[in-house]
Scaffold this active site. Structure first.
Site, mmCIF file in Angstrom:
data_model
loop_
_atom_site.group_PDB
_atom_site.id
_atom_site.type_symbol
_atom_site.label_atom_id
_atom_site.label_comp_id
_atom_site.label_asym_id
_atom_site.label_seq_id
_atom_site.Cartn_x
_atom_site.Cartn_y
_atom_site.Cartn_z
ATOM 1 N N HIS A 93 0.846 -1.192 0.000
ATOM 2 C CA HIS A 93 0.000 0.000 0.000
ATOM 3 C C HIS A 93 0.879 1.239 0.000
ATOM 4 O O HIS A 93 1.493 1.565 1.006
ATOM 5 C CB HIS A 93 -0.912 -0.009 1.225
ATOM 6 C CG HIS A 93 -1.762 -1.238 1.306
ATOM 7 N ND1 HIS A 93 -1.289 -2.437 1.788
ATOM 8 C CD2 HIS A 93 -3.050 -1.456 0.945
ATOM 9 C CE1 HIS A 93 -2.250 -3.351 1.729
ATOM 10 N NE2 HIS A 93 -3.333 -2.789 1.212
ATOM 11 N N GLY A 130 -3.516 -4.001 11.226
ATOM 12 C CA GLY A 130 -3.880 -4.497 9.901
ATOM 13 C C GLY A 130 -5.383 -4.687 9.869
ATOM 14 O O GLY A 130 -6.056 -4.140 8.992
ATOM 15 N N HIS A 158 -4.585 3.898 -3.161
ATOM 16 C CA HIS A 158 -4.572 3.144 -1.902
ATOM 17 C C HIS A 158 -3.593 1.964 -1.947
ATOM 18 O O HIS A 158 -2.943 1.651 -0.964
ATOM 19 C CB HIS A 158 -5.986 2.624 -1.605
ATOM 20 C CG HIS A 158 -6.026 1.562 -0.553
ATOM 21 N ND1 HIS A 158 -6.234 1.846 0.777
ATOM 22 C CD2 HIS A 158 -5.863 0.216 -0.631
ATOM 23 C CE1 HIS A 158 -6.197 0.714 1.474
ATOM 24 N NE2 HIS A 158 -5.976 -0.291 0.642
ATOM 25 N N ARG A 206 -17.602 -18.954 38.484
ATOM 26 C CA ARG A 206 -17.391 -17.502 38.404
ATOM 27 C C ARG A 206 -17.120 -16.953 39.801
ATOM 28 O O ARG A 206 -16.330 -16.035 39.992
ATOM 29 C CB ARG A 206 -18.572 -16.800 37.739
ATOM 30 C CG ARG A 206 -19.881 -16.970 38.463
ATOM 31 C CD ARG A 206 -21.050 -16.369 37.689
ATOM 32 N NE ARG A 206 -22.313 -16.760 38.278
ATOM 33 C CZ ARG A 206 -23.270 -15.910 38.642
ATOM 34 N NH1 ARG A 206 -23.118 -14.621 38.474
ATOM 35 N NH2 ARG A 206 -24.390 -16.352 39.148
ATOM 36 N N GLU A 213 -17.468 -5.058 24.471
ATOM 37 C CA GLU A 213 -16.640 -6.265 24.581
ATOM 38 C C GLU A 213 -15.401 -6.186 23.693
ATOM 39 O O GLU A 213 -14.297 -6.549 24.108
ATOM 40 C CB GLU A 213 -17.463 -7.511 24.207
ATOM 41 C CG GLU A 213 -18.651 -7.797 25.123
ATOM 42 C CD GLU A 213 -19.877 -6.946 24.820
ATOM 43 O OE1 GLU A 213 -19.908 -6.279 23.749
ATOM 44 O OE2 GLU A 213 -20.809 -6.926 25.645
ATOM 45 N N PHE A 233 -20.455 -13.738 24.274
ATOM 46 C CA PHE A 233 -20.061 -12.497 23.626
ATOM 47 C C PHE A 233 -18.568 -12.459 23.292
ATOM 48 O O PHE A 233 -18.047 -11.415 22.903
ATOM 49 C CB PHE A 233 -20.514 -11.297 24.456
ATOM 50 C CG PHE A 233 -22.001 -11.336 24.733
ATOM 51 C CD1 PHE A 233 -22.893 -11.772 23.753
ATOM 52 C CD2 PHE A 233 -22.518 -10.986 25.966
ATOM 53 C CE1 PHE A 233 -24.257 -11.849 23.999
ATOM 54 C CE2 PHE A 233 -23.884 -11.062 26.222
ATOM 55 C CZ PHE A 233 -24.756 -11.489 25.239
ATOM 56 N N HIS A 273 -27.936 -16.232 24.710
ATOM 57 C CA HIS A 273 -26.887 -16.067 25.718
ATOM 58 C C HIS A 273 -26.126 -17.364 26.004
ATOM 59 O O HIS A 273 -25.204 -17.357 26.807
ATOM 60 C CB HIS A 273 -27.498 -15.556 27.022
ATOM 61 C CG HIS A 273 -27.856 -14.098 26.985
ATOM 62 N ND1 HIS A 273 -28.611 -13.550 25.973
ATOM 63 C CD2 HIS A 273 -27.554 -13.078 27.820
ATOM 64 C CE1 HIS A 273 -28.763 -12.254 26.205
ATOM 65 N NE2 HIS A 273 -28.127 -11.946 27.318
HETATM 66 C C1 LIG Z 1 -11.168 -5.115 9.562
HETATM 67 C C2 LIG Z 1 -10.631 -4.885 8.188
HETATM 68 N N1 LIG Z 1 -11.490 -4.856 7.160
HETATM 69 C C3 LIG Z 1 -11.017 -4.694 5.905
HETATM 70 C C4 LIG Z 1 -9.677 -4.557 5.669
HETATM 71 C C5 LIG Z 1 -9.159 -4.419 4.247
HETATM 72 N N2 LIG Z 1 -8.735 -3.012 4.020
HETATM 73 C C6 LIG Z 1 -7.466 -2.636 4.163
HETATM 74 S S1 LIG Z 1 -7.236 -1.006 3.938
HETATM 75 C C7 LIG Z 1 -8.872 -0.776 3.582
HETATM 76 C C8 LIG Z 1 -9.401 0.587 3.236
HETATM 77 C C9 LIG Z 1 -9.166 1.488 4.349
HETATM 78 O O1 LIG Z 1 -9.413 2.782 4.009
HETATM 79 P P1 LIG Z 1 -8.609 3.903 4.757
HETATM 80 O O2 LIG Z 1 -8.475 3.564 6.169
HETATM 81 O O3 LIG Z 1 -9.238 5.181 4.422
HETATM 82 O O4 LIG Z 1 -7.176 3.778 4.138
HETATM 83 P P2 LIG Z 1 -6.583 4.588 2.907
HETATM 84 O O5 LIG Z 1 -7.222 4.016 1.666
HETATM 85 O O6 LIG Z 1 -6.930 6.008 3.096
HETATM 86 O O7 LIG Z 1 -5.142 4.287 2.973
HETATM 87 C C10 LIG Z 1 -9.563 -1.983 3.669
HETATM 88 C C11 LIG Z 1 -11.003 -2.146 3.444
HETATM 89 C C12 LIG Z 1 -8.832 -4.575 6.784
HETATM 90 N N3 LIG Z 1 -7.515 -4.436 6.668
HETATM 91 N N4 LIG Z 1 -9.333 -4.707 8.028
#
Ligand SMILES: Cc1ncc(C[n+]2csc(CCOP(=O)(O)OP(=O)(O)O)c2C)c(N)n1
Ligand SMILES: [Mg+2]
Length: 672
Positions: A35, A124, A265, A360, A414, A440, A476
């Protein structure tokens, strides 16, 4: 975007930020994946932060009072790696940058905790970093109150993207941080209006500054490419007693043909466009090259913190030897020496009094003796304190007016709780545990998986662990959750049968350094099944013979938690019919698996029929219903085959056939 104007306005700053951008472009191009856009957009913010504010020393990356830098937008990992290389972190060499995303490299696709010293947390999965940071900031507040600001006084800085702020967990984190007035927490929002599918407004119209302000944050909005504005905003953020959010208007993939588009991106690998961007930056150099004078400036930034770190060491050395040892013990994650004797004393007392209590409650009884001798524990619950039995008398409540309190009312959050606990553990000097209903874990799962992946020893106190919770019904009642947790690598899932096993499970959890623990605890009362005291922690072996066969051993019944009582009753029925039956309690499969095969075969010898009983689904039990090396034993399972129902617990056990009579009948049918 007029790149030349930006360059000319702040030439020194520009060339430093440019080094981040070009290293990012080169590393992503070499890896042919990654990226590029985010590091290119946030390079200015990161440069000012590292140059003027962040207290860090790349030569001693784990210095306890360093500021923490959390890259919540983990896909922008090259931003972190470039900063670490440029400032002189020994683990991130130029070769590591060249090996970005390759097998064995410390520069993984997303930042991985433990790969290189200086990576504070694994990010990530979007939203995790900002939610971790709340835990970092809470740990810092508690420790500052405990040790004084000469020993603990640092900030937590976070870069979060649009994605982090759209994820639900960010809502939990922002709400908690605002209420707790975590003034040493500063979040930079990479406000570039771009995600993967296109512009943010295709999916979200949230007024993010208003959202943060509504939760009690100090909010500023700036041009994220103006170094003066960035510096001023950080100064103001640090001065404000609230947590701060700085909305940084940026251009993703600044200066590249893909600027301001969702194409920016991802991986920008086109060689001509890459060269054109470098030319526009005024840095038309070869791959991975950084001009000597620019590198020297970055190295000077890296050297800046050594003095501050040494001053801290001098202050630390002025503490009494006892205090230093205590601080170092907590930071090393070592349990106090007293822990073992404390657990043994509790076990002895319980094996004599043999109470009938819910596990618990057993957990609370254990915490009552642990918390006073482990000042590093930070407990809490997601609004189920009275049900999870997580609060003990001595802890005090963490609050803006009481920073020494060690109990957190997380609210109904949570996922935020689990992520914050990860942050506390990663911060160091803290042992976090937190409770909710076992069902949960689904909500907390995103962060629980990262506890396991990062190897941080947080403890999840998951009560109401089966249909045994009764009337609240199937929403639950966990049925698949034990299987899901047991399927997760590096997670110890404890399902103790009584107070003794619960105390032993806590001892395992609190002495673990690299594995999170889940305690699956009952709502309903359970008898004490371990009435003969042993100093030895039998739960640490994962499984053990609780009651052996009288006469020829024809059957082995395996059980966990609340069903151990049923297994013992089934054994009584079978023994009365002359069928020699062994009962094996298996409070932690993972620890049993870690024993040598000789021990496992001793506990589960080949030959007798095997029946497992657990008020959950069968998934996973075949590992133990089969013999070692996959040899099939005559075996059966008594447990759940679908969701539960709403009724008193006893009725549910009858209706779902999880009874001693069913277990005994199953054994008999297999023996025939
Ligand atoms: C929980 C989760 N869902 C989806 C992704 C896949 N993903 C990585 S970056 C991204 C887009 C994020 O957009 P933004 O935070 O605005 O990053 P930018 O494009 O501006 O670098 C997605 C959907 C991920 N890494 N984590
Ligand atoms: Mg974005």
């Amino acid at each position: 975007m007029d790149i030349a104007a930006l360059r000319d306005a702040h030439p020194d700053h520009w060339m430093k930020a440019t080094a981040i951008r070009t290293l990012t472009l080169d590393a992503v191009a070499a890896a042919n994946s990654g990226h590029s856009g985010m590091p290119m957009g946030m390079a200015d913010v990161a440069t000012v932060l590292f140059e003027k504010h962040l207290n860090f020393d790349p030569k001693v990356p784990n210095w306890p009072d360093r500021d923490r830098f959390i890259l919540s937008a983990g896909h922008g990992s090259m931003l972190l790696y470039a900063l670490m290389y440029l400032t002189g972190y020994e683990d991130i060499t130029l070769q590591q940058i060249k090996d970005f995303r390759q097998w064995g490299a410390k520069t993984a696709g997303h930042p991985e905790y433990g790969h290189a010293r200086g990576i504070e947390t694994t990010t990530g999965p979007l939203g995790q970093g900002i939610a971790n940071s709340v835990g970092f900031a809470i740990a810092e507040e508690i420790q500052r109150a405990h040790w004084g600001s000469k020993i603990v006084n640092h900030h937590t800085y976070v870069i979060a993207g649009d994605g982090c702020l759209m994820e639900g967990v960010s809502h939990e984190a922002i709400g908690l941080a605002g209420m707790q007035k975590l003034g040493h927490l500063v979040v930079f929002w990479d406000n570039n209006n771009i995600t993967i599918d296109g512009t943010v407004d295709m999916s979200d119209l949230s007024d993010q500054p208003a959202r943060f302000a509504a939760a009690g944050w100090h909010v500023q909005s700036i041009d994220g490419h103006d170094p003066k504005a960035i510096d001023a905003a950080i100064i103001a953020a640090k001065a404000d007693p609230r947590p701060s959010m700085i909305a940084c208007k940026t251009h993703i993939a600044l200066g590249h043909a893909a600027q301001d588009t969702s194409k920016g991106h991802g991986a920008l690998t086109n060689a001509e466009q890459l060269a054109a961007a470098k030319t526009a930056y005024g840095a038309p150099m070869g791959a991975f090259e950084v001009a000597d004078d620019v590198l020297a400036q970055w190295q000077a930034i890296g050297a800046r913190g050594a003095e501050t770190r040494k001053d801290w060491e001098t202050r630390f050395a002025a503490l009494s030897a006892g205090k230093q040892a205590e601080f170092n013990r907590a930071y090393a994650g070592d349990a106090p020496k007293k822990l073992a004797a404390t657990i043994r004393a509790l076990k002895k007392q319980i094996s004599e009094s043999a109470p009938s209590v819910a596990t618990r409650k057993s957990s609370e009884m254990t915490l009552e003796v642990i918390n006073p001798i482990m000042p590093e524990t930070i407990g809490g619950s997601a609004d189920l304190t009275g049900s999870n039995n997580t609060k003990t008398g001595d802890m005090g409540v963490f609050h803006p007016d009481d920073r020494k309190g060690r109990y957190i009312y997380y609210g109904i959050r949570e996922h935020g709780m689990a992520a914050a606990m990860n942050g506390m553990a990663l911060h160091g000097g803290a042992r976090a545990y937190g409770g909710t209903f076992m069902c949960f874990t689904d909500y907390a799962r995103g962060a629980m998986r990262l506890s396991a992946l990062m190897g941080v020893p947080v403890t999840y106190v998951m009560t109401h662990d089966s249909i045994g919770l009764g009337e609240d019904g199937p929403t639950h009642q966990p049925v698949e959750h034990l299987a899901m947790l047991r399927a997760t690598p590096n997670t110890h899932v404890f399902r103790p049968a009584d107070t003794i096993e619960t105390a032993e499970a806590w001892e395992c959890a609190l002495t673990s350094k690299t594995t999170p623990s889940v305690l699956a605890l009952s709502r309903q009362n359970l008898p004490t099944v371990r009435t003969t005291h042993t100093n030895k922690n039998l739960t640490a072996q994962g499984g053990y013979v609780l009651a052996d066969a009288d006469g020829k051993r024809q059957a082995i019944i395996m059980a966990t938690g609340s069903e151990v009582e049923i297994a013992l009753a089934a054994r009584d029925l079978l023994q009365a019919d002359g069928i020699g039956t062994r009962v094996v309690s298996m409070p932690c499969w993972e620890l049993f698996e870690e024993q040598d095969e000789t021990y496992r075969r001793k506990v589960l010898p080949a030959g007798p029929v095997r029946v497992a009983v657990e008020a959950g689904i069968r998934f996973g039990w075949d590992r133990w219903l089969f013999g070692e090396r996959g040899k099939r034993e005559k075996s059966g399972f008594v447990g759940m085959h679908g969701f539960g129902a709403s009724a008193p617990a006893e009725r549910l056990y009858q209706e779902f056939g999880i009874t001693a009579a069913e277990v005994a009948a199953k054994v008999k049918s297999l023996i025939k």
